[in-house]
Design an enzyme around this catalytic site. Structure first.
Site, PDB file in Angstrom:
ATOM      1  N   ASP A 383       0.854  -1.190   0.000  1.00  0.00           N
ATOM      2  CA  ASP A 383       0.000   0.000   0.000  1.00  0.00           C
ATOM      3  C   ASP A 383       0.895   1.247   0.000  1.00  0.00           C
ATOM      4  OD1 ASP A 383      -3.008   0.870   0.573  1.00  0.00           O
ATOM      5  OD2 ASP A 383      -1.671   2.224   1.683  1.00  0.00           O
ATOM      6  N   ILE A 384       0.548   2.248  -0.817  1.00  0.00           N
ATOM      7  CA  ILE A 384       1.321   3.489  -0.907  1.00  0.00           C
ATOM      8  C   ILE A 384       1.041   4.334   0.332  1.00  0.00           C
ATOM      9  CG2 ILE A 384       1.739   5.577  -2.250  1.00  0.00           C
ATOM     10  CD1 ILE A 384       0.818   4.057  -4.726  1.00  0.00           C
ATOM     11  N   GLU A 426      -4.913   2.098  -4.183  1.00  0.00           N
ATOM     12  CA  GLU A 426      -3.452   2.112  -4.120  1.00  0.00           C
ATOM     13  C   GLU A 426      -2.934   0.815  -3.503  1.00  0.00           C
ATOM     14  OE1 GLU A 426      -4.718   4.252  -0.275  1.00  0.00           O
ATOM     15  OE2 GLU A 426      -5.477   3.934  -2.290  1.00  0.00           O
TER      16      GLU A 426
END
Length: 515
Positions: A383-384, A426
Site C-alpha cells: 500500500d502506498i 493504491e
C-alpha cells in the site's frame, strides 16, 4: 422454411381460388334469384290481369241480360269451368244476396254474403283483389271481383271468383311448377306480411315479421339480399313486387345448397393437383436441403468461432454456390479478427485497465491453481503511504501516473513466476509461489527500497508499506491468509510506514519447521 413457404403458398392459392369461386357463385345465384323472382312476378301479374279480364267480360254479359235469371248461374258456371282460374265463382246482387254460384255444392244460393271480400266488393263498386280472409265456406281465400252496372249507371252487384290459397288452383300450379329440388323455393306475401303461397302449405296464412326481404319487397322494391331466415339458415334471395296486387314474390336458395357443387369441384381439383403438388414439394424439399447444407455447416461453425480450429473447419466446408461461398470467405476473414477480439476481451477481463496488472478475477483463478496443486506461496500486501495527499495536491491524473510507476517497479523487482495484482485504489498484491517467510521478506524489502529510491515526476519520492503472510499455515483458508497479510500491512502503517512487516504466525511456522 422453403417447404413451409411452398405449402403455405399452395394452401393460400387453393383458398383464394375457393373464395373467388365462392363469391362468383353467390353473385350468380343472387342474380339468378332476382331474375327468377321478376319472371314469376310478371307471370303472376299476367294471371291476375287475365282473371280480372274474364270477370270483366262476364260482367258485361250479365249486365246486358240482367233480366234473364238463368244468366247468373250460366256465367258463374262458365267462369268456373272455362279456365280453372278460380276455385269458386259467384254472382251477387247489390243487396249482397247470391244469385249464381259454382260449384253449387257450396249451398250459398239465395244467401246474403257477409264475408270480408263480399262486403269489400259491395262497398268499393270497382274491380278489386281482396286481402286473404276466411270465406263463408271456411276457406282461406282471396277474392277477385268486378262490379255490375246497368246502362244507366245503376249499380247492380258484382261477379267474382275465389282462389283458395290452401287448395289446388291455377295460381298454385303456376307457382309450384317453379319449385326446384336443388334447394330453391319461393313464397308470396301480401301487404299484411301474410304468406299467400309457400311450398309448405301449413305456413300459408302465416304472418312473417322481422324479415328484411319482405320489408323491401313490400316497398315496391326489387333486388337481391343474403339473409338468415327464421331457422337460422343462410339464404340467397331475390325479390320482386307485383303491379296487379300489393304482393311480393321472394325466391331463395340456401347458401349451403349453392356452394355444394363448388365443394365437390374443389375436392376434385385438390385430388387432381395433389400428385403434382406433392412432387413439387418433394423437389423443393430436396433442393432446400441441398442449398441449406453448407449454410447449416457455416452456422454450426459460427457457434464455435472462439475455437482455435474454427478456421480449419471453415476451409473444408463445401460451399458450391456463390452466396454460401462468399459467406464462407467473409467468415474466414472475420474469424481472425474475432479470435483476436476474444483474446483482447479475455485479457481485459483479467487485467487492471490502469496498470496492466492482473485483477481480482485473475487472482482468484491463480490462487485456485496453487491450492489445487497444493503449492505453497507468500502474499505481499502493498500500500502506498499517504497516497491521498498525492491525489489532493496533484490531482487524480498524477495519482494514476504514480500507480502506473509503482506497478512497473513491482514488475521489475519480482520474479517472472510471481503473480502481481492491483486489488484496490493504491493496494497491490504479490503472490510468490514456493517462497519462504525469509525470501518473501527479502523480496518485500528490495521492493520497498527500490520504490523509495525512485523519483516520480512531479511528485518526487514515495514510500510503500508491506505486509507479508504465507500459505499453508495451520490449515488456514486463503481468505484467512490474506487477512493476516492485511493485518501485517496495517501494523506497518501504525508503526511508522515505509517498512515491511512479516506476520508472526508465518515467521514462527518457518522457524519451527524441521530441517
Amino acid at each position: 422454411m422453403a417447404l413451409s413457404a411452398s405449402i403455405v403458398t399452395f394452401l393460400n392459392s387453393f383458398y383464394s381460388s375457393y373464395q373467388v369461386q365462392k363469391q362468383q357463385l353467390q353473385a350468380e345465384t343472387l342474380k339468378s334469384q332476382s331474375a327468377y323472382a321478376a319472371k314469376l312476378a310478371s307471370a303472376t301479374d299476367l294471371f291476375l290481369q287475365s282473371a280480372q279480364q274474364q270477370l270483366a267480360y262476364s260482367a258485361k254479359i250479365i249486365a246486358k241480360n240482367f233480366d234473364n235469371k238463368a244468366i247468373f248461374n250460366q256465367e258463374a258456371e262458365r267462369l268456373k269451368r272455362q279456365s280453372d282460374s278460380f276455385n269458386s265463382t259467384v254472382v251477387v246482387l247489390a243487396n249482397g244476396v247470391v244469385k249464381g254460384i259454382s260449384p253449387k255444392s257450396l249451398q250459398l244460393a239465395g244467401k246474403k254474403l257477409q264475408s270480408d271480400g263480399a262486403l269489400q266488393a259491395l262497398s268499393s263498386k270497382e274491380p278489386m283483389i281482396s286481402e286473404p280472409y276466411i270465406s263463408a265456406a271456411n276457406n282461406l281465400i282471396i277474392f277477385i271481383s268486378h262490379p255490375l252496372f246497368a246502362t244507366d249507371g245503376q249499380y247492380l252487384g258484382y261477379v267474382g271468383g275465389s282462389i283458395y290459397l290452401k287448395h289446388a288452383n291455377i295460381l298454385h300450379d303456376l307457382l309450384q311448377v317453379h319449385f326446384h329440388k336443388d334447394g330453391s323455393y319461393l313464397y308470396v306475401v301480401d301487404k299484411s306480411r301474410r304468406l299467400l303461397y309457400h311450398p309448405d302449405t301449413s305456413r300459408i296464412g302465416e304472418q312473417v315479421y322481422n324479415n328484411a326481404v319482405i320489408e323491401a319487397v313490400l316497398k315496391d322494391k326489387s333486388g337481391t339480399k343474403q339473409l338468415i331466415n327464421s331457422h337460422d339458415v343462410i339464404m340467397l334471395a331475390g325479390y320482386a313486387s307485383l303491379k296487379a296486387a300489393p304482393w311480393g314474390i321472394i325466391t331463395q336458395r340456401t347458401l349451403e345448397a349453392t356452394l355444394e357443387p363448388l365443394d365437390g369441384l374443389m375436392i376434385n381439383v385438390l385430388y387432381r393437383t395433389l400428385p403434382i403438388g406433392l412432387t413439387t414439394l418433394l423437389f423443393i424439399w430436396l433442393l432446400a436441403r441441398l442449398i441449406a447444407h453448407p449454410l447449416r455447416d457455416l452456422a454450426q461453425t459460427a457457434n464455435a468461432l472462439d475455437n482455435p480450429n474454427a478456421s480449419q473447419r471453415l476451409k473444408i466446408i463445401k460451399s458450391w454456390y456463390f452466396e454460401s461461398s462468399e459467406l464462407r470467405k467473409a467468415m474466414l476473414k472475420g474469424v481472425g479478427v474475432f479470435q483476436n477480439q476474444i483474446g483482447v476481451l479475455r485479457q481485459e477481463a483479467q487485467t487492471d485497465p490502469l496498470t496492466g496488472l492482473h485483477n481480482r478475477r485473475s487472482l482468484d483463478g491463480f490462487l485456485e491453481q496453487l491450492t489445487t496443486t497444493e503449492t505453497s506461496f507468500a502474499v505481499l500486501a502493498i500500500d502506498i503511504d499517504f497516497f491521498k495527499r498525492v491525489n489532493d495536491e496533484y490531482g487524480h491524473d498524477i495519482g494514476d501516473l504514480v500507480l502506473q510507476s509503482l506497478a512497473k517497479i513491482i514488475l521489475d523487482v519480482t520474479r517472472s513466476t510471481d503473480f502481481v495484482t492491483r486489488t484496490g485504489g493504491e493496494e497491490f498484491n504479490v503472490i510468490s509461489p514456493n517462497a519462504t517467510a525469509s525470501s518473501a521478506y527479502v523480496l518485500a524489502e528490495r521492493l520497498r527500497i527500490q520504490v523509495s529510491e525512485t523519483y516520480i515526476d512531479p511528485v518526487g519520492y514515495i514510500n510503500v508499506s508491506v505486509g507479508i503472510a504465507g500459505w499453508p499455515l495451520k490449515q488456514l483458508s486463503i481468505d484467512d491468509i490474506f487477512k493476516l497479510a492485511d493485518q501485517a500491512l496495517y501494523k506497518a502503517k501504525r508503526t511508522g510506514r515505509n517498512r515491511s512487516i512479516l506476520d508472526s504466525q508465518y515467521q514462527d511456522a518457518e522457524i519451527k519447521k524441521p530441517d
